[in-house]
Design an enzyme around this catalytic site. Structure first.
Site, PDB file in Angstrom:
ATOM      1  N   GLU A  96       0.813  -1.228   0.000  1.00 35.48           N
ATOM      2  CA  GLU A  96       0.000   0.000   0.000  1.00 35.48           C
ATOM      3  C   GLU A  96       0.842   1.272   0.000  1.00 35.48           C
ATOM      4  OE1 GLU A  96      -3.287  -0.169   2.752  1.00 35.48           O
ATOM      5  OE2 GLU A  96      -4.143  -1.873   1.694  1.00 35.48           O
ATOM      6  N   GLU A 140      -5.029  -8.694  -0.460  1.00 31.48           N
ATOM      7  CA  GLU A 140      -5.854  -8.455   0.730  1.00 31.48           C
ATOM      8  C   GLU A 140      -7.289  -8.231   0.292  1.00 31.48           C
ATOM      9  OE1 GLU A 140      -4.601  -5.504   3.648  1.00 31.48           O
ATOM     10  OE2 GLU A 140      -2.502  -5.992   3.264  1.00 31.48           O
TER      11      GLU A 140
HETATM   12  C1  BGP Z   1      -4.580  -2.635   4.821  1.00 35.12           C
HETATM   13  C2  BGP Z   1      -3.198  -2.927   5.355  1.00 35.12           C
HETATM   14  C3  BGP Z   1      -3.126  -4.020   6.365  1.00 35.12           C
HETATM   15  C4  BGP Z   1      -4.362  -4.232   7.181  1.00 35.12           C
HETATM   16  C5  BGP Z   1      -5.672  -3.993   6.469  1.00 35.12           C
HETATM   17  C6  BGP Z   1      -6.874  -3.865   7.354  1.00 35.12           C
HETATM   18  O1  BGP Z   1      -4.691  -1.287   4.517  1.00 35.12           O
HETATM   19  O2  BGP Z   1      -2.347  -3.276   4.306  1.00 35.12           O
HETATM   20  O3  BGP Z   1      -1.945  -3.899   7.082  1.00 35.12           O
HETATM   21  O4  BGP Z   1      -4.277  -4.066   8.491  1.00 35.12           O
HETATM   22  O5  BGP Z   1      -5.631  -2.838   5.684  1.00 35.12           O
HETATM   23  O6  BGP Z   1      -6.906  -2.585   7.925  1.00 35.12           O
HETATM   24  P1  BGP Z   1      -7.052  -2.310   9.457  1.00 35.12           P
HETATM   25  O7  BGP Z   1      -5.979  -3.090  10.110  1.00 35.12           O
HETATM   26  O8  BGP Z   1      -6.863  -0.851   9.626  1.00 35.12           O
HETATM   27  O9  BGP Z   1      -8.400  -2.764   9.813  1.00 35.12           O
END
Ligand code: BGP
Length: 464
Positions: free
Chosen positions: A164, A364
């Site tokens: 990201e 993801e």
């Molecule tokens: C993405 C990231 C992750 C992850 C996921 C969920 O943006 O790459 O590291 O954590 O989001 O987000 P969050 O953890 O803020 O719920």
């Protein structure tokens, strides 16, 4: 359905600082994430990353669970501060051994390792000299990548550069990758990260001629909030700053004129050198990986509002001068306020494929929820099954539409600590028995979604 290729990489994802814990074990040096929870800007009542899911001490058991689910692939990140000890670039052999053992165990279980080189956890020694806000960052990243390619390049086929990269620029302070007390030009920061990525890809070509490498931004289709032509302009603007600038630079080797002119208008121009632009021209990836959670809906802001909207990787991403993100009343939300848009997933896949014509890997996708551990040690996460069912269905339709796909690695393999909302925002197929501050027994417990996903993998998505 029979849509998914035979060798489709079904699996799931994690990142080092959110799952490993053990911040003082194995010769790891401090990272900006170790003390993120001690900063005034970190939300109260929420755990940080010091212990996380203690995967560093449970990794064998965790891999066994992945193998039981039938994973064909596992996407994880290597912790930069476990590998490199200082600005001089000295290597921590204990860190190398940890990942070497992990990779061997995965391969033993026929699970393809998909390695993210850098997922948010900048070592302190780099942050202290200016972090990603400096040119020097690009050399330090190149050196770190080189070490990884030399050590693991023979065993690991699939590599991801920076997780990201776009969120460093768009939500850097919320997720802790940009110090909250610093004023930085987010686009200059983005430029350094782009150059770092390009240098890393250049090295990869030298050292791993048979491997495959790609970027891993967070991408989503952008809707125009109304049929007002001005809102459509905002949609086009947001497409560029939310999505395309990060993929254009790596796939096409340049920044678009729309982007550069937009920056000029806002007085946020970036400094680039001839040498950097040359490097950026020659760093084409083999595939595109991206993270998808939800779409964005945009409108042209009439005037700057000082509204108190939640801002993070998926919400409130208003970009002054470009457009304003607004709620989409056609979409449902998760318990944590992120919109749910499976059809948007199909559309996003089509847009990305149509624009760049490169195979796609999803690194993801998932739903953060407050799972409940029942008295009989079961977790009935039917909402997660429903979420995945619908997204996988739409991914199947995108494949039928003509999108070439390599794999699907949703977030996350097991429970881990969210970027800024603690362990109670759970994503895993496996429950980790701990609360925000009560570490309990850290036991791994299979959720209902564990059995469901196992069947999806076994049947190669045929029953969906
Ligand atoms: C993405 C990231 C992750 C992850 C996921 C969920 O943006 O790459 O590291 O954590 O989001 O987000 P969050 O953890 O803020 O719920």
């Amino acid at each position: 359905m029979g849509k998914f290729p035979k060798d489709f990489l079904w699996g799931a994802s994690t990142s080092a600082y959110q799952i490993e814990g053990a911040i003082n074990q194995g010769g790891k040096v401090p990272s900006i994430m170790d003390k993120f929870d001690e900063q005034a800007s970190y939300p109260k009542g929420i755990t940080g990353f010091k212990i996380a899911s203690d995967h560093y001490n449970h990794w064998k058991e965790d891999v066994a669970l992945m193998a039981e689910m039938g994973f064909k692939s596992y996407r994880f990140s290597i912790s930069w501060p476990r590998i490199i000890k200082n600005v001089q670039g000295d290597i921590n052999e204990e860190g190398i051994k940890f990942y070497d053992d992990l990779i061997d165990e995965l391969l033993k279980n026929k699970i393809e390792p998909v390695v993210t080189i850098f997922h948010f956890d900048t070592p302190d020694f780099i942050q202290e000299v200016g972090g990603a806000c400096t040119n020097e960052f690009t050399n330090l990243f190149e050196h770190y990548s080189e070490v990884l390619f030399k050590k693991f390049g023979k065993k690991v086929k699939y590599w991801l550069t920076i997780n990201e990269l776009n969120m460093f620029a768009l939500a850097g302070q919320v997720i802790g990758v940009v110090p909250s007390d610093k004023k930085v030009n987010p686009w200059q920061l983005m430029h350094h990260l782009n150059v770092a990525q390009a240098k890393s890809i250049r090295k990869f070509r030298e050292i791993c001629p048979n491997g495959k490498i790609g970027p891993a931004p967070n991408i989503s289709s952008v809707y125009s909030n109304t049929n007002k032509p001005e809102d459509y302009t905002a949609k086009l603007n947001m497409d560029i700053v939310r999505n395309w600038v990060y993929l254009d630079i790596v796939c096409r080797g340049e920044y678009s004129s729309f982007f550069m002119n937009g920056l000029k208008k806002m007085g946020l121009e970036i400094e680039t050198t001839k040498e950097e632009l040359e490097i950026l021209k020659n760093s084409k990836p083999d595939f595109i990986a991206f993270n998808y959670y939800a779409t964005m809906t945009a409108q042209m802001p009439e005037k700057q509002k000082a509204e108190n909207v939640k801002k993070d990787q998926q919400s409130g991403l208003t970009i002054p001068g470009f457009g304003e993100a607004v709620k989409n009343d056609k979409l449902q939300k998760t318990q944590f306020g992120w919109e749910i848009d499976p059809v948007g997933f199909r559309n996003t896949l089509r847009e990305v494929y149509d624009r760049y014509n490169l195979p796609i890997m999803i690194t993801e996708n998932g739903i953060g929820a407050k799972d409940v551990l029942e008295k009989n040690a079961e977790i009935h996460d039917d909402y997660r099954i429903d979420y995945y069912q619908k997204h996988i269905q739409q991914m199947g339709l995108a494949i039928e539409d003509g999108v070439e796909m390599i794999g699907y690695m949703p977030w996350s393999a097991i429970d881990l600590v969210s970027t800024h909302e603690g362990i109670s925002k759970r994503y895993g197929f496996v429950y980790v028995n701990r609360d925000e501050f009560d570490l309990k027994d850290m036991k791994r417990i299979k959720k209902d979604s564990f059995y469901w996903y196992k069947d999806v993998i076994k049947t190669n998505g045929e029953k969906i």
